[in-house]
Structures are given as structure tokens and as C-alpha cells.
Write a protein that holds these residues in place. Structure first.
Motif, PDB file in Angstrom:
ATOM      1  N   LEU A 203      58.331  51.474  52.577  1.00 40.02           N
ATOM      2  CA  LEU A 203      59.514  50.911  51.934  1.00 40.02           C
ATOM      3  C   LEU A 203      59.178  50.288  50.588  1.00 40.02           C
ATOM      4  N   PHE A 204      57.980  49.733  50.487  1.00 41.82           N
ATOM      5  CA  PHE A 204      57.559  49.160  49.216  1.00 41.82           C
ATOM      6  C   PHE A 204      56.800  50.225  48.437  1.00 41.82           C
ATOM      7  N   GLY A 205      57.267  50.529  47.228  1.00 47.09           N
ATOM      8  CA  GLY A 205      56.508  51.430  46.386  1.00 47.09           C
ATOM      9  C   GLY A 205      55.359  50.685  45.746  1.00 47.09           C
ATOM     10  N   ILE A 206      55.713  49.638  45.025  1.00 50.13           N
ATOM     11  CA  ILE A 206      54.731  48.808  44.348  1.00 50.13           C
ATOM     12  C   ILE A 206      54.993  47.353  44.691  1.00 50.13           C
ATOM     13  N   ALA A 207      53.973  46.627  45.099  1.00 51.01           N
ATOM     14  CA  ALA A 207      54.054  45.172  45.237  1.00 51.01           C
ATOM     15  C   ALA A 207      53.286  44.570  44.066  1.00 51.01           C
ATOM     16  N   HIS A 208      53.963  43.789  43.239  1.00 54.44           N
ATOM     17  CA  HIS A 208      53.247  43.223  42.094  1.00 54.44           C
ATOM     18  C   HIS A 208      52.962  41.746  42.320  1.00 54.44           C
ATOM     19  N   ARG A 209      51.784  41.342  41.907  1.00 55.08           N
ATOM     20  CA  ARG A 209      51.341  39.954  41.992  1.00 55.08           C
ATOM     21  C   ARG A 209      50.725  39.565  40.646  1.00 55.08           C
ATOM     22  N   ILE A 210      50.763  38.283  40.345  1.00 54.74           N
ATOM     23  CA  ILE A 210      50.167  37.768  39.117  1.00 54.74           C
ATOM     24  C   ILE A 210      49.017  36.855  39.512  1.00 54.74           C
ATOM     25  N   THR A 211      47.853  37.070  38.935  1.00 53.39           N
ATOM     26  CA  THR A 211      46.690  36.258  39.302  1.00 53.39           C
ATOM     27  C   THR A 211      46.840  34.848  38.741  1.00 53.39           C
ATOM     28  N   THR A 212      46.560  33.853  39.561  1.00 54.18           N
ATOM     29  CA  THR A 212      46.635  32.453  39.145  1.00 54.18           C
ATOM     30  C   THR A 212      45.253  31.884  38.845  1.00 54.18           C
ATOM     31  N   ALA A 213      44.230  32.694  39.000  1.00 50.05           N
ATOM     32  CA  ALA A 213      42.856  32.343  38.630  1.00 50.05           C
ATOM     33  C   ALA A 213      42.093  33.653  38.459  1.00 50.05           C
ATOM     34  N   ASP A 214      40.902  33.576  37.891  1.00 52.40           N
ATOM     35  CA  ASP A 214      40.099  34.786  37.732  1.00 52.40           C
ATOM     36  C   ASP A 214      39.690  35.344  39.097  1.00 52.40           C
ATOM     37  N   ILE A 215      39.642  36.664  39.192  1.00 53.39           N
ATOM     38  CA  ILE A 215      39.152  37.340  40.390  1.00 53.39           C
ATOM     39  C   ILE A 215      37.946  38.185  39.988  1.00 53.39           C
ATOM     40  N   GLU A 216      36.793  37.887  40.555  1.00 56.37           N
ATOM     41  CA  GLU A 216      35.597  38.669  40.277  1.00 56.37           C
ATOM     42  C   GLU A 216      35.567  39.908  41.165  1.00 56.37           C
ATOM     43  N   VAL A 217      35.611  41.063  40.532  1.00 59.87           N
ATOM     44  CA  VAL A 217      35.548  42.322  41.269  1.00 59.87           C
ATOM     45  C   VAL A 217      34.095  42.659  41.587  1.00 59.87           C
ATOM     46  N   ASP A 218      33.251  42.544  40.577  1.00 60.88           N
ATOM     47  CA  ASP A 218      31.810  42.711  40.757  1.00 60.88           C
ATOM     48  C   ASP A 218      31.126  41.946  39.634  1.00 60.88           C
ATOM     49  N   GLU A 219      29.808  42.097  39.517  1.00 58.56           N
ATOM     50  CA  GLU A 219      29.065  41.307  38.528  1.00 58.56           C
ATOM     51  C   GLU A 219      29.433  41.671  37.085  1.00 58.56           C
ATOM     52  N   ARG A 220      30.076  42.817  36.898  1.00 54.85           N
ATOM     53  CA  ARG A 220      30.441  43.237  35.536  1.00 54.85           C
ATOM     54  C   ARG A 220      31.930  43.117  35.246  1.00 54.85           C
ATOM     55  N   THR A 221      32.755  42.980  36.279  1.00 55.30           N
ATOM     56  CA  THR A 221      34.205  43.076  36.086  1.00 55.30           C
ATOM     57  C   THR A 221      34.925  41.878  36.678  1.00 55.30           C
ATOM     58  N   THR A 222      35.810  41.282  35.881  1.00 55.62           N
ATOM     59  CA  THR A 222      36.638  40.165  36.314  1.00 55.62           C
ATOM     60  C   THR A 222      38.091  40.445  35.943  1.00 55.62           C
ATOM     61  N   LEU A 223      38.995  40.198  36.884  1.00 58.26           N
ATOM     62  CA  LEU A 223      40.423  40.260  36.591  1.00 58.26           C
ATOM     63  C   LEU A 223      40.846  38.871  36.132  1.00 58.26           C
ATOM     64  N   PRO A 224      41.185  38.703  34.861  1.00 56.01           N
ATOM     65  CA  PRO A 224      41.451  37.358  34.349  1.00 56.01           C
ATOM     66  C   PRO A 224      42.746  36.762  34.888  1.00 56.01           C
ATOM     67  N   SER A 225      42.811  35.444  34.892  1.00 55.09           N
ATOM     68  CA  SER A 225      44.024  34.740  35.299  1.00 55.09           C
ATOM     69  C   SER A 225      45.199  35.214  34.445  1.00 55.09           C
ATOM     70  N   GLY A 226      46.347  35.413  35.097  1.00 55.47           N
ATOM     71  CA  GLY A 226      47.523  35.903  34.389  1.00 55.47           C
ATOM     72  C   GLY A 226      47.662  37.405  34.386  1.00 55.47           C
ATOM     73  N   SER A 227      46.723  38.117  35.017  1.00 56.29           N
ATOM     74  CA  SER A 227      46.820  39.578  35.095  1.00 56.29           C
ATOM     75  C   SER A 227      47.946  39.980  36.040  1.00 56.29           C
ATOM     76  N   VAL A 228      48.630  41.069  35.701  1.00 65.23           N
ATOM     77  CA  VAL A 228      49.662  41.624  36.579  1.00 65.23           C
ATOM     78  C   VAL A 228      49.022  42.741  37.396  1.00 65.23           C
ATOM     79  N   LEU A 229      48.980  42.542  38.706  1.00 65.58           N
ATOM     80  CA  LEU A 229      48.366  43.514  39.613  1.00 65.58           C
ATOM     81  C   LEU A 229      49.465  44.239  40.379  1.00 65.58           C
ATOM     82  N   CYS A 230      49.440  45.553  40.348  1.00 62.57           N
ATOM     83  CA  CYS A 230      50.430  46.352  41.065  1.00 62.57           C
ATOM     84  C   CYS A 230      49.728  47.116  42.180  1.00 62.57           C
TER      85      CYS A 230
END
Length: 464
Positions: free
Chosen positions: A279-306
Motif C-alpha cells: 500500500l505504501f509506495g514510498i515512505a519518506h523520513r527526514i534525518t534529525t541527526a547524522d547517520i553513519e552508513v560506513d566509515e566512508r559514508t554519512t547521511l547528514p542531518s536533514g537528509s530526505v530518505l525515501c
């Protein structure tokens, strides 16, 4: 002698239902992305594959809901009035917790009672709306009165009067047609239901204690948005998907009809339907803090994640494009890439327990009366509302009549898809632009930032 050019033109015109709709859908997606202006990241992708999809989705910092995303303006536009208190749009915190607890209370109850109520509503609506030996219906439209009455009963603990059903169904159809970009939003239909609910809330006729953190008007909007908007629309869509899948897979339909008390197999049918047509095609969320994906990649605060449910549900399965309920006899839904109601750590659908329970009861009532037959396309969005032939089980049609109807449905579906895709392109573009102009979410949060909320002295937890 007919020229080659004329033949080519004729072939191009006659074949338009087969190639043009897909081109228009792709173009519409590009328009949405360009107009929205969000630099959103859609998962799963090369950075976060399906194996880490739920990990990122469940991250404590992926908890922003509306603030800071241009995409929010569009969803608020579709789901208003009172979008700021629609449970789906509340930011994380005490207010969301208060509202979520109330929703769970209203949706709770003994399983046997909830199933019986759903069966009664389904039987009553079917007996009222489907008379005669056979009928061509749109399954989503057929199911809307069922869930309007059912959810009204949960909220008010009384039978749904005709006036209320008419208002709820009219509003829900308006919401879903605008979401599918097949019709504009009609403010008058929205307002009529709001006024009705306001009268009931003011009179103290709601059978539950509503969230103390909401004003009276916000409580009205909360009921309208959560139960008589999202609730009715999503339950009707879900039932349309299940019944259309049964109509297209007669072997599955007859197995369910032959043993309606086999909850296990019917559960597999629901699981497979939710997998293929979430029923949900896309659920979007906005990051309220940084998310570390791995040692090289971080999703910064305020990113829109779908988070793309269809893409995730298509991974980890053999032949994912095949509708096969029997696959769930060999695997567990909990261990699979299967989250039809979201993830427990990040705002799961409050009806995760209720929906499968009452849908099984409704499916049994439908199959006890009718066989279902359809040859229309089955996509996640079902903008055609799922056309289907219903035939009384105790009075079947001749086989050649059914074949004629199937041919008619197939041809009509092709040509409807053609004009609908053009309508969706035009209306969808207009609504995205209008939502961007209105900035409902952005304006709301701008006002919150400019002026701190006042507190009622008599009710410290309630805003003035």
C-alpha cells in the motif's frame, strides 16, 4: 493503394494503449521529482542495499516526518484538512505518542468481535449494492462503504447512519482519486465531513477519550485524517488488491473458497498480495541527526530518505514478479524482505494487527456469495479502482458470457489506461505545482519557529 506512411500512422494510433501510458508515467515521475526540488535518496540503492534497508529505516535518527522536506507539502495538500495533526505527519515526541496511543485504543478489541463486525458490514453492503445474478463493479469503490461503516463503528460504537456513510465515502473517494492524480481535491466534500465530525465531537458523542494534547478542532481533524481518510482509503485499497488477485488467479480463489476456514492459506494469500502490491509506495523520513552508513559514508542531518517498499519487496525472492502464495509455506514473512506495515522501530501502521484479521473475514463473505473474474492490469496503484465481474456462486453465467465480459474488460482497460495516463500527467503536474505554491507543511513549521506555542493554564499539556 494504401501508402506505407498511412499504415504506419494507423498502427501507431491503434498501438498507443500499449506504449504511451508507460511513457507518460515515466514523464510524470520526472515532473514530480523536478518540481518537488528535494535531493532525496531512495533506498535500496548501491549505497544501502536490501540487506541494510531495514537497518537504516529503523535508525533512531531517521525519525523526522514532515519538517524540512518539500515532499511533505504535497502529502499535506492531499491529506488536509488539519494535516499537522494527521498521525502520519506528526513529528516524533509526546504529542505523537499521545495520538498514537489513542489510535491503538480505538483499533483494539477481541479478535472474534472485530472479525464478526467486519463480516456483518461486508455482508450488509454486498446485499445492498450487488443485486442480481452478476455485476460489473470497481472493487475499491465497492469496499469503501464496508470500511466506512466498520471504522465508524469503532469510533462511535454505534451503527453507521446513511448520512455519515455518504459523507465518509464521498470524502475518501475524493482523497484517493487525487492521490492517483485522476481527479482534483474537492474542498467542499472535505469540509462537509469536517463539519459533521465537529458536531459529534462537540456533543461528546465519540465513544473514546480523544488525545488531551489536541484542541477540539485538532481532534476533529485527527478523526477525519486517521480513520475516515487514511483508514477507509487504505483498507479499501488493500481489499481491492486481494480480490483482484483472486479474480486473476482462479486456482487460488477456488482453494480459498473451498476451505474458507483455512486461516493459514488465506494468510499466505494476504502476505503475497502485500508483497507484490504494498500500500505504501514510498515512505519518506527526514534525518534529525547524522547517520553513519560506513566509515566512508554519512547521511547528514536533514537528509530526505525515501524507502521504496516495491523495490525492497522485490528482493530476496525467486521469481518475485509471480503471484505465488505457496512461497510462504516455505519461508517466514518475518525473515523475508516483507514489511507491509512498516518497521516496528519507526512509526509502523497502527492497523498492523487489525487489517489482516478483518480482511480475512471480508474475503470470506465475498467468496461465499460470488466468483470473481477480471483480466484488467494489476499494478500497485490500481488507478482504475480494480474492475471485476462478480457472479453469484449459486447461479453461474454461461461460459461464453464470461468470455465476452473478459474481452470487454481487457479492451476497456487498455483504452482507459491511455486517457487516464494523460489525465494523470496534467492533474498531477498541476497539483504538485499548487502544493508547492501553498507550502502547507512549510508554512506550518515556519509559524511554529516564529512563535512558540501557547499553553492553556487549565491544561498544561494542551495547546491554546
Amino acid at each position: 493503394m494504401v501508402s506505407v506512411a498511412k499504415v504506419a500512422v494507423a498502427c501507431a494510433v491503434l498501438s498507443t494503449p500499449y506504449w504511451l501510458p508507460n511513457r507518460v508515467v515515466a514523464l510524470r515521475g520526472k515532473v514530480f521529482a523536478r518540481v518537488n526540488g528535494d535531493s532525496a535518496m531512495t533506498f535500496p540503492n548501491d549505497l544501502v542495499g536490501a540487506d541494510r534497508f531495514e537497518e537504516i529505516y529503523s535508525h533512531p535518527a531517521a525519525n523526522g516526518r514532515s519538517r524540512g522536506a518539500g515532499l511533505s507539502d504535497l502529502f499535506w495538500y492531499w491529506l488536509s484538512p488539519g494535516p499537522e495533526v494527521h498521525q502520519e505527519h506528526l513529528e516524533a515526541g509526546p504529542r505523537y505518542d499521545d495520538v498514537a496511543r489513542c489510535t491503538l485504543r480505538i483499533l483494539s478489541g477481541p479478535s472474534a468481535e472485530l472479525s464478526a463486525a467486519a463480516a456483518r458490514r461486508t455482508a450488509s453492503v454486498l446485499d445492498e449494492l450487488v443485486a442480481g445474478r452478476a455485476a460489473l463493479v470497481r472493487l475499491r469503490d465497492l469496499m469503501m462503504p464496508v470500511w466506512a461503516e466498520f471504522l465508524y463503528g469503532l469510533v462511535f460504537r454505534e451503527p453507521c447512519p446513511p448520512e455519515a456513510r455518504r459523507l465518509i465515502v464521498g470524502h475518501a473517494r475524493d482523497v484517493v482519486t487525487s492521490l492517483k492524480c485522476t481527479g482534483p481535491r474537492h474542498l467542499a466534500r472535505r469540509a462537509r465531513l469536517t463539519r459533521y465530525l465537529e458536531r459529534r465531537v462537540r456533543a461528546g458523542e465519540v465513544a473514546h477519550e480523544l488525545p488531551s494534547s489536541l484542541t477540539l478542532q485538532e481532534r476533529v481533524h485527527y478523526l477525519q485524517g486517521t480513520f475516515f481518510n487514511t483508514g477507509v482509503v487504505q483498507m479499501s485499497e488493500a481489499m481491492a488488491h486481494v480480490l483482484l488477485a483472486l479474480a486473476r488467479h482462479h486456482d487460488v480463489q477456488e482453494r480459498v473458497a473451498a476451505d474458507p476456514d483455512d486461516d493459514r492459506y488465506l494468510g499466505h494469500v494476504l502476505d503475497e498480495t502485500f508483497r507484490m502490491y504494498p500500500l505504501f509506495g514510498i515512505a519518506h523520513r527526514i534525518t534529525t541527526a547524522d547517520i553513519e552508513v560506513d566509515e566512508r559514508t554519512t547521511l547528514p542531518s536533514g537528509s530526505v530518505l525515501c524507502f521504496s517498499y516495491p523495490d525492497y519487496h522485490a528482493t530476496g525472492y525467486a521469481d518475485p514478479e509471480v503471484f505465488d502464495p505457496s512461497r510462504w509455506e516455505r519461508m517466514s514473512a518475518r525473515a523475508a524482505h516483507h514489511i507491509p506495515f512498516g518497521v516496528a522501530a519507526n512509526r509502523p501502521c497502527p492497523a498492523w494487527r487489525l487489517s489482516p484479521l478483518v480482511m480475512r473475514a471480508a474475503v470470506r463473505e465475498v467468496l461465499a456469495r460470488f466468483t470473481l473474474d477480471s483480466t484488467v492490469s494489476h499494478t500497485r496503484s490500481i488507478p482504475h479502482a480494480a474492475p471485476c465481474l462478480l457472479v453469484r456462486r449459486d447461479d453461474p453465467l454461461p461460459a461464453h458470457h464470461v468470455l465476452l465480459v473478459r474481452g470487454f474488460l481487457r479492451a476497456r482497460d487498455r483504452w482507459e489506461d491511455l486517457w487516464r495516463s494523460l489525465l494523470q500527467l496534467g492533474l498531477g503536474t498541476w497539483m504538485v505545482l499548487d502544493a508547492r505554491r501553498a507550502r502547507l507543511a512549510g508554512t506550518y513549521f515556519d509559524a511554529q519557529d516564529a512563535e512558540p506555542p501557547q499553553v492553556c493554564p487549565a491544561h498544561p499539556t494542551r495547546r491554546a
